[in-house]
Scaffold this active site. Structure first.
Site, PDB file in Angstrom:
ATOM      1  N   ALA A 110       0.839  -1.198   0.000  1.00 33.97           N
ATOM      2  CA  ALA A 110       0.000   0.000   0.000  1.00 33.97           C
ATOM      3  C   ALA A 110       0.873   1.246   0.000  1.00 33.97           C
ATOM      4  O   ALA A 110       2.026   1.216   0.430  1.00 33.97           O
ATOM      5  CB  ALA A 110      -0.914   0.003   1.223  1.00 33.97           C
ATOM      6  N   ASP A 111       0.295   2.319  -0.474  1.00 35.61           N
ATOM      7  CA  ASP A 111       0.937   3.625  -0.382  1.00 35.61           C
ATOM      8  C   ASP A 111      -0.151   4.676  -0.214  1.00 35.61           C
ATOM      9  O   ASP A 111      -1.218   4.573  -0.827  1.00 35.61           O
ATOM     10  CB  ASP A 111       1.768   3.942  -1.624  1.00 35.61           C
ATOM     11  CG  ASP A 111       2.605   5.191  -1.405  1.00 35.61           C
ATOM     12  OD1 ASP A 111       3.572   5.113  -0.629  1.00 35.61           O
ATOM     13  OD2 ASP A 111       2.263   6.238  -1.979  1.00 35.61           O
ATOM     14  N   THR A 112       0.124   5.656   0.611  1.00 33.72           N
ATOM     15  CA  THR A 112      -0.841   6.716   0.899  1.00 33.72           C
ATOM     16  C   THR A 112      -0.218   8.073   0.592  1.00 33.72           C
ATOM     17  O   THR A 112       0.934   8.322   0.934  1.00 33.72           O
ATOM     18  CB  THR A 112      -1.269   6.673   2.381  1.00 33.72           C
ATOM     19  OG1 THR A 112      -1.840   5.394   2.662  1.00 33.72           O
ATOM     20  CG2 THR A 112      -2.289   7.755   2.702  1.00 33.72           C
TER      21      THR A 112
ATOM     22  N   THR B 249      -5.180   6.231  -0.832  1.00 30.04           N
ATOM     23  CA  THR B 249      -4.341   5.056  -0.624  1.00 30.04           C
ATOM     24  C   THR B 249      -4.540   4.095  -1.781  1.00 30.04           C
ATOM     25  O   THR B 249      -5.673   3.784  -2.153  1.00 30.04           O
ATOM     26  CB  THR B 249      -4.683   4.346   0.703  1.00 30.04           C
ATOM     27  OG1 THR B 249      -4.509   5.272   1.776  1.00 30.04           O
ATOM     28  CG2 THR B 249      -3.782   3.138   0.933  1.00 30.04           C
ATOM     29  N   GLY B 250      -3.435   3.651  -2.347  1.00 33.20           N
ATOM     30  CA  GLY B 250      -3.448   2.585  -3.340  1.00 33.20           C
ATOM     31  C   GLY B 250      -3.031   1.297  -2.656  1.00 33.20           C
ATOM     32  O   GLY B 250      -2.083   1.290  -1.869  1.00 33.20           O
TER      33      GLY B 250
END
Length: 193
Positions: free
Chosen positions: A76-78, A112-113
């Site tokens: 994840a990345d935000t 978020t991805g």
């Protein structure tokens, strides 16, 4: 509740204590694997949710050779998306102060991805939460930066910390997404596997 996941060993590829807390709260058995330096850069042409999705995919690619045959990797990345640009983690105290000044009295999006990856397939999705900050004075901003830990957070703030208590006027969307993982949406995606 997620008996369908019994066939997988869940691997959370994250150093984030908030993501670990949220995964634990979900009641899913998981292990954490981390790599020291995963590149979080992205092409300048990307906008909004394209950015964290790109980075989540890149993180998954970095772990690809480590994925075992029965493993399900979660990356994840935000980012904070504000006035047409991405605010990532601050590079220092002054950067954190400037980010919080720019958010003061305004609305922004937390995006978020998330990627779910096995050796055979990958499914990625994004979650967007609208957040509005009250007007913060210089003393409030400095107090937060000096007494809390904004350096490991996109946009220089943690909604679950003091700044969230005194600064967040409203949230539309997932509160947990603002913490770093849209856990309800992740649950729904995991349930469909």
């Amino acid at each position: 509740m997620l008996a369908n996941l019994d066939r997988y060993k869940i691997v959370l590829a994250s150093n984030s204590p908030r993501r670990k807390e949220l995964m634990t709260g979900l009641g899913v058995d998981y292990v954490v694997k981390t790599l020291p330096d995963v590149d979080e850069s992205y092409p300048d042409t990307l906008q909004g949710e394209e950015i964290p999705l790109f980075i989540a995919r890149e993180k998954a690619a970095a772990y690809q050779s480590m994925i075992g045959p029965e493993e399900l990797l979660i990356t994840a990345d935000t980012i904070v998306w504000h006035e047409g640009k991405a605010l990532g983690k601050p590079v220092g105290r002054q950067d954190a102060i400037e980010m919080l000044r720019s958010l003061s009295g305004k609305s922004h999006q937390v995006i978020t991805g998330v990627c779910l990856t096995t050796r055979e397939w990958q499914k990625c999705f994004a979650a967007v939460t609208d957040v509005r900050f009250a007007i913060l004075d210089e003393d409030e901003i400095a107090y937060y930066v000096d007494h809390y830990q904004p350096m490991d957070k996109a946009g220089s703030y943690g909604v679950q910390e003091w700044i969230g208590f005194v600064g967040v006027e409203s949230i539309s969307g997932s509160y947990f997404n603002v913490m770093g993982l849209p856990i309800q949406k992740l649950y729904r995606e995991l349930k469909q596997l």
